[in-house]
Motif scaffolding. Structure first.
Motif, PDB file in Angstrom:
ATOM      1  N   LYS A 133       1.025  -1.093   0.332  1.00  4.22           N
ATOM      2  CA  LYS A 133       0.587  -0.163   0.639  1.00  4.22           C
ATOM      3  C   LYS A 133       0.762   1.162   0.229  1.00  4.22           C
ATOM      4  O   LYS A 133       0.455   1.955  -0.772  1.00  4.22           O
ATOM      5  CB  LYS A 133      -1.162   0.079   1.734  1.00  4.22           C
ATOM      6  N   LEU A 135       3.709   1.124  -1.239  1.00 11.65           N
ATOM      7  CA  LEU A 135       4.570   1.403  -2.596  1.00 11.65           C
ATOM      8  C   LEU A 135       3.997   2.063  -3.793  1.00 11.65           C
ATOM      9  O   LEU A 135       4.334   3.002  -4.467  1.00 11.65           O
ATOM     10  CB  LEU A 135       5.274   0.373  -2.666  1.00 11.65           C
ATOM     11  N   GLU A 137       1.548   4.065  -3.285  1.00 12.21           N
ATOM     12  CA  GLU A 137       0.758   4.860  -2.360  1.00 12.21           C
ATOM     13  C   GLU A 137       2.091   6.601  -3.412  1.00 12.21           C
ATOM     14  O   GLU A 137       1.987   7.040  -3.688  1.00 12.21           O
ATOM     15  CB  GLU A 137       0.862   6.098  -1.366  1.00 12.21           C
ATOM     16  N   LEU A 138       3.295   5.307  -2.756  1.00  8.92           N
ATOM     17  CA  LEU A 138       4.312   6.671  -3.272  1.00  8.92           C
ATOM     18  C   LEU A 138       4.296   6.319  -5.127  1.00  8.92           C
ATOM     19  O   LEU A 138       4.835   8.212  -5.394  1.00  8.92           O
ATOM     20  CB  LEU A 138       5.550   5.823  -2.728  1.00  8.92           C
ATOM     21  N   SER A 141       1.880   9.812  -6.359  1.00  8.38           N
ATOM     22  CA  SER A 141       2.029  10.703  -5.800  1.00  8.38           C
ATOM     23  C   SER A 141       3.988  10.828  -6.643  1.00  8.38           C
ATOM     24  O   SER A 141       3.558  12.192  -7.338  1.00  8.38           O
ATOM     25  CB  SER A 141       3.199  10.068  -4.908  1.00  8.38           C
ATOM     26  N   LEU A 142       4.297   9.754  -7.209  1.00  9.19           N
ATOM     27  CA  LEU A 142       5.553   9.953  -7.898  1.00  9.19           C
ATOM     28  C   LEU A 142       4.735  10.450  -9.481  1.00  9.19           C
ATOM     29  O   LEU A 142       5.714  11.380  -9.819  1.00  9.19           O
ATOM     30  CB  LEU A 142       6.844   8.882  -7.979  1.00  9.19           C
ATOM     31  N   PRO A 147      -3.035  12.859  -3.066  1.00  5.56           N
ATOM     32  CA  PRO A 147      -3.258  11.515  -2.620  1.00  5.56           C
ATOM     33  C   PRO A 147      -4.480  11.232  -2.751  1.00  5.56           C
ATOM     34  O   PRO A 147      -5.100   9.976  -2.527  1.00  5.56           O
ATOM     35  CB  PRO A 147      -2.871  11.949  -0.913  1.00  5.56           C
ATOM     36  N   GLU A 201      11.742  13.646 -15.932  1.00  6.13           N
ATOM     37  CA  GLU A 201      12.363  13.612 -15.083  1.00  6.13           C
ATOM     38  C   GLU A 201      12.041  12.254 -14.183  1.00  6.13           C
ATOM     39  O   GLU A 201      13.025  11.587 -13.837  1.00  6.13           O
ATOM     40  CB  GLU A 201      11.692  14.493 -13.910  1.00  6.13           C
ATOM     41  N   SER A 205      15.670  10.124 -13.315  1.00  5.03           N
ATOM     42  CA  SER A 205      15.962   9.928 -11.741  1.00  5.03           C
ATOM     43  C   SER A 205      15.638   8.325 -11.158  1.00  5.03           C
ATOM     44  O   SER A 205      16.440   7.453 -10.856  1.00  5.03           O
ATOM     45  CB  SER A 205      15.470  10.395 -11.138  1.00  5.03           C
TER      46      SER A 205
ATOM     47  N   TYR B  59      12.105   3.944  -0.805  1.00  2.00           N
ATOM     48  CA  TYR B  59      11.271   4.316  -0.071  1.00  2.00           C
ATOM     49  C   TYR B  59      12.168   3.549   1.008  1.00  2.00           C
ATOM     50  O   TYR B  59      11.378   4.336   2.118  1.00  2.00           O
ATOM     51  CB  TYR B  59      10.151   3.510  -0.420  1.00  2.00           C
ATOM     52  N   THR B  90      14.499  12.240  -4.448  1.00  2.00           N
ATOM     53  CA  THR B  90      13.005  12.403  -5.368  1.00  2.00           C
ATOM     54  C   THR B  90      12.087  11.368  -5.044  1.00  2.00           C
ATOM     55  O   THR B  90      10.469  11.851  -4.322  1.00  2.00           O
ATOM     56  CB  THR B  90      13.119  11.488  -6.769  1.00  2.00           C
ATOM     57  N   VAL B  91      12.378  10.498  -4.625  1.00  2.00           N
ATOM     58  CA  VAL B  91      11.359   9.383  -3.776  1.00  2.00           C
ATOM     59  C   VAL B  91      10.776  10.088  -1.984  1.00  2.00           C
ATOM     60  O   VAL B  91       9.554   9.987  -1.660  1.00  2.00           O
ATOM     61  CB  VAL B  91      11.795   7.924  -3.329  1.00  2.00           C
ATOM     62  N   ALA B  94       8.018  12.645  -2.603  1.00  2.00           N
ATOM     63  CA  ALA B  94       6.935  12.680  -3.473  1.00  2.00           C
ATOM     64  C   ALA B  94       6.466  12.385  -2.342  1.00  2.00           C
ATOM     65  O   ALA B  94       5.048  11.984  -2.785  1.00  2.00           O
ATOM     66  CB  ALA B  94       7.350  11.441  -4.382  1.00  2.00           C
ATOM     67  N   LEU B  95       6.763  11.557  -1.493  1.00  2.00           N
ATOM     68  CA  LEU B  95       6.286  10.909  -0.185  1.00  2.00           C
ATOM     69  C   LEU B  95       4.946  11.701   0.428  1.00  2.00           C
ATOM     70  O   LEU B  95       5.786  12.838   0.921  1.00  2.00           O
ATOM     71  CB  LEU B  95       7.482  10.380   0.597  1.00  2.00           C
ATOM     72  N   PRO B  96       4.163  10.987   0.901  1.00  2.00           N
ATOM     73  CA  PRO B  96       3.016  12.433   1.674  1.00  2.00           C
ATOM     74  C   PRO B  96       3.818  12.658   2.837  1.00  2.00           C
ATOM     75  O   PRO B  96       4.217  11.864   3.246  1.00  2.00           O
ATOM     76  CB  PRO B  96       2.176  11.675   2.040  1.00  2.00           C
ATOM     77  N   GLY B 100      -0.573   7.819   6.318  1.00  2.00           N
ATOM     78  CA  GLY B 100      -1.837   7.663   5.549  1.00  2.00           C
ATOM     79  C   GLY B 100      -2.535   6.963   7.197  1.00  2.00           C
ATOM     80  O   GLY B 100      -2.053   5.925   8.106  1.00  2.00           O
TER      81      GLY B 100
END
Lengths: 269, 372
Positions: A133, A135, A137-138, A141-142, A147, A201, A205, B59, B90-91, B94-96, B100
């Protein structure tokens, strides 16, 4: 043909690693031949744009490489594995190392965006649900989705968001190669530019190799390292975009020197 | 390909990760990362032994850094090459920011809330169905005043599809019902030597109830589902919206021909089912009880009031309206995806069958009150 693959040129490419190698490909539907003796190399870490007029088989080529069409003849190697005739286990392994984003997303309509992204993970990885979950969400977001989008169904998203969600699903397994079919078709110019930036991007990356079918001249100028033009049933010419204007072929000339191409070129400079 | 592996070792405030820290191997190392705790103020994360890192691996690194930071330990990352550092950044971006929220346990309050919400939604859908019925009736009245609004080709083709093409299945169903009733009736009536009453049993039960009710159920499953699926798919592809912009009224073009076709064809189908049922019953009575066809017909003429047939047939148009309107109304509720078409088609069939049976019960009460 000056841009086509010749033995001398292939020699100079030896230090580069070809992640996709297509040789002598022939695709046909009934009696209609789409590709005949098509050769193509995609190098690791590049963004390759495939262009060509309508009906020249750009999407068919993509579908053939990822195994959705069976070609009549020729060989296709992806990451060193013969995807047409190689051992089943190797082919399945390669499938986890590429991601495909279809033109309209092809998201599973009964699953939320997050569940869509988690689907390939559930299938191929042994991870705890909480980690999957996180990963998922990541990834969402990427690709620049808020969200809030995680819990939404594909039908509740706009076209541009669906394309981003499709990209997130394509990236779910951290693939080495990403196939994109018309990634910016149907987006407004600002959305398309943002999507181009995003792909560029992520490509830098994550070190992705991107195989992109597109009509969008802005994308070609903005992010493509190399372009392959499909015409006359094969890859007519390949090379950086600057070389394209020098190619002596009516379609290529018209495509790369038309008013839209000039506008895109000016914008990119 | 060798099994990918990754390992983590901890010594002197330094955690050393080596191998391939990629999505494929996260399962092996996740627990080790979770359990990692530094007792000192700093921890060095040595990534120099890494062979590969991807967003999944990054992550874990970022999550570890955040968790330890919250516990008061600063994490230094060393030995990562610039590409890997870039990926971690970058990660991290991007990570909230907030992890959650976990789903809260559901208590009585939530249950009551769901119940209220469900009741309210149910009431809303009753209102919506009634207003769709009203709209259809209004368009029907308008059409009777302006007959050229009627789409004749659509009506005829729907009549063929929902009526003519359904004749074989309806006739077979009616025949089998007649056979079954005759069999069951025979077994009971023979005990009293009242075999001949099987005619009354078959005729009255088929004419009054079974013929038309079962026909309606078959048509709801056959045509109701087809209506919802076809109009629903058009809704998904925005064809209904396109129609509106072209000045075509979807009710006139799509709904009225279908509902009218059912109103015309359902009584006809019901009548066919009745005849087939009587035929099946007569055949079985002859074979099983020795009631000859001649006797069967005489008995039918003398003892079965024509009103029994009338009571059954009166209900047919009402059933037709229920099936047609529910199917088209459900189709208009389709939103967005093909998933929704499937869901609405299911509810269309279930609700129209339910409403047909409920209406039948209401008719029974009504007819017994007025004494026919």
């Amino acid at each position: 043909m000056d841009g086509a693959l010749t033995p001398e040129k292939a020699q100079s490419d030896v230090q580069r690693e070809a992640v996709i190698r297509v040789r002598g490909l022939r695709t046909q539907f009934g009696t209609q031949v789409v590709h005949d003796d098509l050769n193509l190399d995609v190098w690791r870490g590049e963004v390759l744009g495939i262009v060509g007029g309508s009906g020249t088989g750009k999407s068919v080529l993509l579908r053939t490489i990822v195994g959705l069409n069976r070609p009549a003849a020729g060989s296709i190697e992806v990451l060193g594995v013969d995807v047409l005739n190689g051992p089943e286990a190797e082919r399945r392994n390669v499938e986890t190392r590429w991601g495909v984003a279809f033109q309209d997303g092809a998201l599973f309509s009964s699953l939320t965006v997050l569940q869509n992204v988690m689907t390939p993970m559930r299938e191929h990885l042994k991870l705890s649900p909480a980690l999957m979950k996180a990963l998922g969400e990541l990834k969402i977001s990427l690709v620049g989705l808020p969200p809030l989008a995680c819990g939404k169904l594909p039908s509740e998203l706009s076209g541009g968001m669906r394309k981003r969600a499709a990209l997130a699903r394509a990236l779910a397994l951290d693939p080495e190669i990403v196939f994109l079919d018309e990634p910016t078709a149907g987006l407004d110019p600002i959305g398309a530019a943002a999507y181009d930036d995003l792909i560029g991007e992520l490509q830098r990356s994550l070190g992705l190799t991107v195989f992109m079918v597109t009509h969008d001249l802005d994308s070609l100028y903005a992010i493509c390292d190399r372009i392959a033009v499909l015409a006359e049933k094969r890859v007519l010419v390949e090379g950086p975009i600057e070389d394209m204007t020098a190619v002596d072929h009516p379609w290529v000339q018209e495509y790369f020197t038309g008013p839209r191409a000039r506008a895109a070129q000016e914008k990119s400079q | 390909m060798a099994a990918p592996s990754v390992s983590l070792s901890l010594s002197d405030y330094t955690a050393r990760i080596s191998g391939r820290l990629v999505t494929n191997t996260l399962g092996q190392i996740d627990a080790a990362f979770q359990g990692l705790s530094a007792d000192g103020p700093t921890l060095t994360l040595d990534l120099s032994g890494l062979e590969a890192l991807d967003t999944g691996g990054a992550y874990l690194v970022v999550r570890l850094r955040r968790r330890l930071a919250a516990e008061g330990t600063e994490v230094h990352i060393s030995g990562a090459n610039p590409d890997q550092m870039q990926l971690i950044d970058t990660v991290s971006e991007a990570l909230p920011k907030d992890e959650g929220q976990e789903d809260l346990p559901r208590g009585v309050k939530e249950w009551l809330e769901d119940l209220g919400e469900g009741t309210y939604q149910g009431w809303l859908s009753v209102l919506s169905l009634l207003s769709f019925l009203g709209l259809t009736l209004q368009r029907f009245l308008r059409m009777t005043l302006q007959p050229r609004r009627l789409r004749m080709p659509a009506l005829v083709s729907q009549m063929q599809e929902t009526g003519l093409n359904a004749v074989p299945i309806v006739a077979l169903m009616g025949f089998l019902i007649g056979v079954v009733l005759s069999f069951q009736g025979a077994a009971q009536l023979r005990q009293f030597g009242a075999e001949v009453f099987v005619v009354d049993l078959i005729a009255i039960s088929i004419f009054r109830e079974l013929g038309i009710l079962l026909t309606a159920i078959i048509v709801a499953g056959r045509s109701g589902s087809a209506f919802t699926a076809s109009i629903g798919s058009m809704k998904v592809r925005e064809e209904i919206d396109a129609m509106r912009t072209l000045g075509l009224d979807p009710i006139d073009v799509l709904v009225l021909p279908r509902v009218l076709a059912l109103v015309i064809m359902l009584p006809a189908l019901g009548f066919i089912a009745n005849i087939a049922g009587i035929f099946g019953g007569a055949l079985m009575s002859w074979i099983e009880l020795g009631v000859s066809p001649g006797m069967f017909i005489t008995r039918l003429y003398e003892n079965t009031d024509v009103w029994h047939l009338g009571v059954g047939m009166i209900k047919a148009p009402f059933f037709a309206v229920v099936i047609g309107v529910v199917a088209c109304w459900r189709a208009m509720q389709v939103k967005g995806s093909s998933e929704s078409v499937g869901r609405q088609t299911t509810s269309s069939v279930v609700q129209s069958i339910f409403l047909v049976i409920a209406l039948d019960a209401a008719f029974s009460i009504f007819f017994s009150e007025v004494g026919v």
